[in-house]
Design a protein around this motif. Structure first.
Motif, PDB file in Angstrom:
ATOM      1  N   GLN A   3      27.577 -75.027  10.279  1.00 16.13           N
ATOM      2  CA  GLN A   3      26.772 -74.461  11.358  1.00 16.13           C
ATOM      3  C   GLN A   3      25.299 -74.484  11.024  1.00 16.13           C
ATOM      4  N   VAL A   5      21.861 -72.373  12.378  1.00 18.57           N
ATOM      5  CA  VAL A   5      21.452 -71.214  13.166  1.00 18.57           C
ATOM      6  C   VAL A   5      19.937 -71.079  13.105  1.00 18.57           C
ATOM      7  N   GLU A   6      19.284 -71.304  14.265  1.00 18.28           N
ATOM      8  CA  GLU A   6      17.829 -71.200  14.326  1.00 18.28           C
ATOM      9  C   GLU A   6      17.402 -69.764  14.609  1.00 18.28           C
ATOM     10  N   SER A   7      16.197 -69.450  14.174  1.00 17.13           N
ATOM     11  CA  SER A   7      15.582 -68.164  14.487  1.00 17.13           C
ATOM     12  C   SER A   7      14.067 -68.307  14.397  1.00 17.13           C
ATOM     13  N   CYS A  22      15.912 -72.426  10.198  1.00 16.13           N
ATOM     14  CA  CYS A  22      17.232 -72.961  10.534  1.00 16.13           C
ATOM     15  C   CYS A  22      18.113 -72.791   9.303  1.00 16.13           C
ATOM     16  N   GLU A  23      19.030 -71.855   9.382  1.00 15.47           N
ATOM     17  CA  GLU A  23      19.912 -71.586   8.256  1.00 15.47           C
ATOM     18  C   GLU A  23      21.150 -72.465   8.361  1.00 15.47           C
ATOM     19  N   SER A  25      24.967 -73.719   6.748  1.00 16.11           N
ATOM     20  CA  SER A  25      26.128 -73.224   6.011  1.00 16.11           C
ATOM     21  C   SER A  25      25.981 -73.519   4.524  1.00 16.11           C
ATOM     22  N   GLY A 115      21.854 -77.093  16.087  1.00 14.20           N
ATOM     23  CA  GLY A 115      21.822 -75.663  16.299  1.00 14.20           C
ATOM     24  C   GLY A 115      21.821 -75.339  17.785  1.00 14.20           C
ATOM     25  N   GLN A 116      21.809 -74.056  18.089  1.00 17.38           N
ATOM     26  CA  GLN A 116      21.879 -73.606  19.473  1.00 17.38           C
ATOM     27  C   GLN A 116      20.517 -73.562  20.145  1.00 17.38           C
ATOM     28  N   THR A 118      16.117 -72.295  19.790  1.00 23.16           N
ATOM     29  CA  THR A 118      15.327 -71.076  19.867  1.00 23.16           C
ATOM     30  C   THR A 118      14.099 -71.367  20.728  1.00 23.16           C
TER      31      THR A 118
END
Length: 124
Positions: A3, A5-7, A22-23, A25, A115-116, A118
């Protein structure tokens, strides 16, 4: 399942700065070259920047050169996009992407994991 995951997105005034993260896995980050893409409202997704698997080689779009810096921290399994001197035309949803290749690419089809997104909004 791998995965991304952006923030770090948000609203900022023109001339301001933001840092996107962007983290990835744990355990796989070092096997991927990475990139940032963005999709402005009503437009196609476009390349922002990429970085090689070992972080030694990078590329960036002409529109962000000198303002955006892409980097990676292997210890934290995280990809960053430091954005400065932001402009209204930087408003977009920003996505990180990963590829098993050694080097990144400007072609979105090069990346198998996304990622999804941001949202970044630059407005006065």
């Amino acid at each position: 399942q791998d995965q991304l995951v952006e923030s770090g997105g948000g609203s900022v005034q023109p001339g301001g700065s933001l840092r996107l993260s962007c983290e990835v896995s744990e355990g796989i980050f070092g096997t991927y070259s990475m990139a940032w893409f963005r999709q402005p409202p009503g437009k196609e997704r476009e390349f922002v920047g990429s970085i090689s698997r070992n972080g030694g080689t990078g590329d960036s779009a002409d529109s962000v050169k000198g303002r955006f810096t892409i980097s990676r921290d292997t210890a934290k399994n995280t990809l960053y996009l430091q954005m400065s001197n932001l402009k209204p035309e930087d408003t977009a949803a920003y996505y990180c992407a990963a590829s098993r290749s050694l080097f990144g690419s400007r072609n979105a089809a090069h990346y198998h994991l996304w990622g999804q997104g941001t949202q970044v909004t630059v407005s006065s």
